[in-house]
Scaffold this motif. Structure first.
Motif, PDB file in Angstrom:
ATOM      1  N   TYR A 473       0.836  -1.203   0.000  1.00  0.00           N
ATOM      2  CA  TYR A 473       0.000   0.000   0.000  1.00  0.00           C
ATOM      3  C   TYR A 473       0.869   1.250   0.000  1.00  0.00           C
ATOM      4  O   TYR A 473       0.648   2.182  -0.778  1.00  0.00           O
ATOM      5  N   GLN A 474       1.853   1.295   0.878  1.00  0.00           N
ATOM      6  CA  GLN A 474       2.715   2.466   0.969  1.00  0.00           C
ATOM      7  C   GLN A 474       3.462   2.703  -0.340  1.00  0.00           C
ATOM      8  O   GLN A 474       3.550   3.834  -0.825  1.00  0.00           O
ATOM      9  N   GLN A 475       3.987   1.652  -0.911  1.00  0.00           N
ATOM     10  CA  GLN A 475       4.737   1.781  -2.154  1.00  0.00           C
ATOM     11  C   GLN A 475       3.836   2.270  -3.288  1.00  0.00           C
ATOM     12  O   GLN A 475       4.276   3.023  -4.162  1.00  0.00           O
ATOM     13  N   ASN A 476       2.571   1.876  -3.243  1.00  0.00           N
ATOM     14  CA  ASN A 476       1.639   2.268  -4.296  1.00  0.00           C
ATOM     15  C   ASN A 476       1.370   3.762  -4.308  1.00  0.00           C
ATOM     16  O   ASN A 476       1.098   4.335  -5.369  1.00  0.00           O
ATOM     17  N   ILE A 477       1.438   4.412  -3.141  1.00  0.00           N
ATOM     18  CA  ILE A 477       1.207   5.854  -3.116  1.00  0.00           C
ATOM     19  C   ILE A 477       2.519   6.636  -3.078  1.00  0.00           C
ATOM     20  O   ILE A 477       2.523   7.853  -2.889  1.00  0.00           O
ATOM     21  N   GLY A 478       3.634   5.918  -3.273  1.00  0.00           N
ATOM     22  CA  GLY A 478       4.916   6.583  -3.447  1.00  0.00           C
ATOM     23  C   GLY A 478       5.112   6.934  -4.918  1.00  0.00           C
ATOM     24  O   GLY A 478       4.152   7.198  -5.639  1.00  0.00           O
ATOM     25  N   ASP A 479       6.335   6.938  -5.353  1.00  0.00           N
ATOM     26  CA  ASP A 479       6.640   7.259  -6.755  1.00  0.00           C
ATOM     27  C   ASP A 479       7.593   6.212  -7.295  1.00  0.00           C
ATOM     28  O   ASP A 479       8.807   6.268  -7.073  1.00  0.00           O
ATOM     29  N   ALA A 480       7.022   5.239  -8.025  1.00  0.00           N
ATOM     30  CA  ALA A 480       7.837   4.151  -8.571  1.00  0.00           C
ATOM     31  C   ALA A 480       8.775   4.632  -9.659  1.00  0.00           C
ATOM     32  O   ALA A 480       9.732   3.936 -10.015  1.00  0.00           O
ATOM     33  N   THR A 481       8.515   5.826 -10.210  1.00  0.00           N
ATOM     34  CA  THR A 481       9.370   6.341 -11.276  1.00  0.00           C
ATOM     35  C   THR A 481      10.575   7.102 -10.743  1.00  0.00           C
ATOM     36  O   THR A 481      11.451   7.500 -11.518  1.00  0.00           O
ATOM     37  N   ALA A 482      10.603   7.355  -9.432  1.00  0.00           N
ATOM     38  CA  ALA A 482      11.740   8.065  -8.840  1.00  0.00           C
ATOM     39  C   ALA A 482      12.981   7.172  -8.888  1.00  0.00           C
ATOM     40  O   ALA A 482      12.895   5.948  -8.996  1.00  0.00           O
ATOM     41  N   SER A 483      14.126   7.795  -8.767  1.00  0.00           N
ATOM     42  CA  SER A 483      15.376   7.053  -8.965  1.00  0.00           C
ATOM     43  C   SER A 483      15.891   6.368  -7.707  1.00  0.00           C
ATOM     44  O   SER A 483      16.871   5.637  -7.771  1.00  0.00           O
ATOM     45  N   GLY A 484      15.253   6.573  -6.561  1.00  0.00           N
ATOM     46  CA  GLY A 484      15.764   6.033  -5.319  1.00  0.00           C
ATOM     47  C   GLY A 484      15.497   4.555  -5.134  1.00  0.00           C
ATOM     48  O   GLY A 484      14.816   3.909  -5.939  1.00  0.00           O
ATOM     49  N   LYS A 485      15.997   4.019  -4.024  1.00  0.00           N
ATOM     50  CA  LYS A 485      15.841   2.601  -3.715  1.00  0.00           C
ATOM     51  C   LYS A 485      14.487   2.291  -3.090  1.00  0.00           C
ATOM     52  O   LYS A 485      14.112   1.125  -2.990  1.00  0.00           O
ATOM     53  N   ASN A 486      13.790   3.318  -2.638  1.00  0.00           N
ATOM     54  CA  ASN A 486      12.497   3.159  -1.982  1.00  0.00           C
ATOM     55  C   ASN A 486      11.559   4.212  -2.570  1.00  0.00           C
ATOM     56  O   ASN A 486      11.880   5.398  -2.571  1.00  0.00           O
ATOM     57  N   PRO A 487      10.406   3.817  -3.130  1.00  0.00           N
ATOM     58  CA  PRO A 487       9.526   4.788  -3.797  1.00  0.00           C
ATOM     59  C   PRO A 487       8.928   5.833  -2.876  1.00  0.00           C
ATOM     60  O   PRO A 487       8.319   6.794  -3.351  1.00  0.00           O
ATOM     61  N   ASN A 488       9.108   5.651  -1.577  1.00  0.00           N
ATOM     62  CA  ASN A 488       8.577   6.610  -0.615  1.00  0.00           C
ATOM     63  C   ASN A 488       9.652   7.481   0.029  1.00  0.00           C
ATOM     64  O   ASN A 488       9.325   8.358   0.832  1.00  0.00           O
ATOM     65  N   LEU A 489      10.908   7.239  -0.311  1.00  0.00           N
ATOM     66  CA  LEU A 489      11.995   7.976   0.320  1.00  0.00           C
ATOM     67  C   LEU A 489      12.836   8.714  -0.712  1.00  0.00           C
ATOM     68  O   LEU A 489      13.187   8.163  -1.755  1.00  0.00           O
ATOM     69  N   GLY A 490      13.152   9.967  -0.409  1.00  0.00           N
ATOM     70  CA  GLY A 490      14.032  10.755  -1.243  1.00  0.00           C
ATOM     71  C   GLY A 490      14.625  11.876  -0.408  1.00  0.00           C
ATOM     72  O   GLY A 490      14.035  12.298   0.595  1.00  0.00           O
ATOM     73  N   PRO A 491      15.776  12.390  -0.783  1.00  0.00           N
ATOM     74  CA  PRO A 491      16.439  13.427   0.006  1.00  0.00           C
ATOM     75  C   PRO A 491      15.784  14.785  -0.151  1.00  0.00           C
ATOM     76  O   PRO A 491      15.152  15.079  -1.168  1.00  0.00           O
ATOM     77  N   LEU A 492      15.915  15.611   0.866  1.00  0.00           N
ATOM     78  CA  LEU A 492      15.560  17.028   0.807  1.00  0.00           C
ATOM     79  C   LEU A 492      16.878  17.781   0.727  1.00  0.00           C
ATOM     80  O   LEU A 492      17.592  17.903   1.725  1.00  0.00           O
TER      81      LEU A 492
END
Length: 573
Positions: A473-492
């Motif tokens: 569920y969490q991954q589905n509302i993340g961003d699978a197209t982002a370049s990170g290792k986890n679709p819900n995590l990215g740097p600020l």
């Protein structure tokens, strides 16, 4: 269907109906439609000038496992799996018998309404249950969405459909769903998206030549419009707008009459089969709100205005009691607030578009994270209460804001687009994290440390503090197209930084009247009150205050509408 705007138009004093429905939201309209299909004489009473209630403002998702639609996307799913999931999620918070009744009757209710009316659904290709790590959960097939609807088919009735929340539309009243948004964001990158965007924008431009808003209806507006269009084809339905119920009349056979009110006018009507409560819940009743949602400001509630709870007092006068044992008295979502030009307050629910995406994090006044930002909006709202983090602060960097937007600030917003949000304080900007913290009035060192942690977690893809992005569920509302290792995590990491304040908004009642498997309202001894039924948010949620999946208010509302109608029809015969 006869539409009444004045009680002077109501049939003669003492006119009789097979069924009277209080509330023309999604559940109430479904009751009226099921009864009309069965040939019953129905009075649908709505205290506002619009139909649709909060359903009209929602995504319109309808959670009903085991339908003929499910086989298209998830043929291996079973009702036994769904029952196991609900048991794992809810336990003994509600009677298993009620949940099983919903599951057993759901497929037939969907097939019946689709076969006999213009209400039509389709399955989401992927729409996971919210607690997707529990046994029995599934990724698709149970959540249905209404097909888009051409509002022009309604003619003059189109004006009765409650307009969507303005902040959920674009280009001055054009409705968009998740598919449309994805195409609009990709219109310069994909020819298919360009064609889709051109088609819906062209349609909207044409609409605005003759209508105050777009007539291509999607999500909850589409469901409500389909219900209304279907009702309009039945001469045995009367819709009384701007009308409330002042009194129930009880006789030897149970509830036998109602007194309708509109200003100084009064009319008494008789009812043969029963009265169905579908008024939307207790949430806007001052006393009930204070008792069941202490500390929750009414201004944080993003639901439609009609659920005043006035009918609840009448039902309690007949002995009705509320259900017990729920996890929460309401379902929640984090909302951000902004005053509109007309002086009203927009409470914008943060469902899926921003908080779970890479480059976002939520902190409290100490600048510390307190919640998994990718959890369901209900658990997010509950976490705000339990952690005493009101308001909370949703923070992102420039890259995330441009890509995903932030609340009412749309993706790709330019400096000119952001200017009014910055000017009125809805959006806060800081050239550095320290400046942002100072403007927000939160601890700068805490915010710096939280961002440093989330940046390091983005590199590893693992959030050891709150396990963000570990479930389907969490991954589905993340961003699978982002370049990170986890679709819900990215740097600020790209200044300037931005934030909006979040508040826990009650999006609907979870606590309602206790009912049996026929949707009959129960008294303190557990006995049904003859002739009185409850559906939708007036019925104690079979989910027990647990938000198990998308559409778990509309789905049970529709299914128990079918159940209540059948039982009341037998009484009227």
């Amino acid at each position: 269907m006869q539409v009444l705007n004045s009680l002077s138009q109501v049939p003669a004093e003492g006119a009789a109906f097979d069924l009277v429905v209080i509330g023309a939201g999604g559940a109430g309209m479904a009751v009226a439609l099921f009864a009309a299909i069965d040939g019953k004489k129905v009075l649908l009473v709505e205290r506002t000038g619009f139909v649709g209630g909060t359903t009209a403002w929602s995504a319109g998702t309808t959670w009903v496992p085991g339908t003929h639609h499910a086989a298209q996307v998830n043929p291996g799913d079973t009702l036994a799996d769904a029952a196991r999931y609900l048991t794992n999620a809810i336990g003994e918070r509600t009677p298993a018998e009620l949940r099983q009744t919903f599951l057993d009757n759901g497929p037939e209710a969907i097939r019946h309404i689709e076969t006999r009316s213009d209400v039509q659904f389709r399955p989401y290709p992927k729409h996971p249950d919210y607690i997707s790590d529990l046994g029995g959960s599934t990724l698709s097939g149970r959540a249905l969405e209404p097909l888009p609807f051409d509002g022009r088919l309604l003619g003059d009735l189109f004006k009765l459909v409650r307009p969507p929340i303005p902040e959920f539309t674009v280009l001055g009243g054009m409705m968009v769903d998740r598919t449309d948004i994805n195409h609009l964001l990709a219109l310069t990158k994909s020819f298919a998206s360009f064609k889709h965007a051109l088609r819906i924008i062209g349609r909207h431009a044409s609409d605005r030549l003759s209508h105050p808003r777009g007539t291509r209806l999607v999500m909850g507006n589409a469901l409500v419009a389909r219900l209304l269009y279907s009702l309009s084809k039945h001469t045995n339905v009367t819709l009384a707008l701007n009308t409330s119920v002042d009194q129930f009349g009880r006789g030897a056979s149970g509830v036998e009459s109602l007194e309708l009110a509109q200003g100084s006018e009064r009319r008494t009507v008789r009812v043969r089969g029963g009265v169905v409560l579908a008024s939307g819940g207790f949430n806007r009743h001052p006393d009930l709100r204070q008792a069941m949602l202490p500390g929750a400001d009414i201004g944080w509630c993003p639901a439609a205005p009609g659920h005043t709870g006035e009918a609840h007092a009448l039902a309690q006068g007949l002995g009705a009691v509320y259900g017990q044992g729920g996890l929460s008295n309401a379902f929640w979502a984090p909302v951000s607030l902004r005053q509109r030009a007309d002086g009203s307050t927009a409470a914008f629910p943060h469902f899926v578009m921003d908080r779970a995406k890479p480059g976002m994090l939520t902190v409290n006044q100490a600048g510390e994270r307190f919640v998994n930002e990718s959890t369901s909006y209900h658990l997010f709202g509950m976490a705000m209460w339990s952690a005493r983090s009101v308001p909370a602060f949703l923070v992102c960097d420039t890259d995330a804001l441009r890509r995903y937007g932030l609340g009412m600030v749309r993706p790709g917003a330019s400096a000119k687009d952001m200017a009014p949000f910055l000017a009125d304080g809805y959006l806060t900007r800081g050239a550095t994290l320290d400046e942002l913290a100072r403007k927000l009035g939160i601890n700068a060192a805490g915010l710096q440390a939280s961002v440093q942690k989330i940046n390091s977690y983005a590199q590893t893809g693992v959030d050891p503090d709150f396990q963000r992005g570990v479930t389907a569920y969490q991954q589905n509302i993340g961003d699978a197209t982002a370049s990170g290792k986890n679709p819900n995590l990215g740097p600020l990491q790209t200044a300037p930084y931005y934030a909006v304040k979040l508040y826990p908004g009650d999006i609907g009642a979870a606590t309602g009247f206790a009912t049996d498997v026929h949707a009959r309202v129960l008294d303190a001894s557990g006995q049904p009150i003859p002739g009185l039924y409850a559906v939708g948010n007036d019925m104690h949620s079979i989910m027990g205050g647990v938000y198990t999946a998308p559409g778990i208010t509309i789905g049970p509302g529709l299914v128990f509408a079918r159940i209540a109608t059948r039982h009341a029809a037998a009484r009227a015969a």
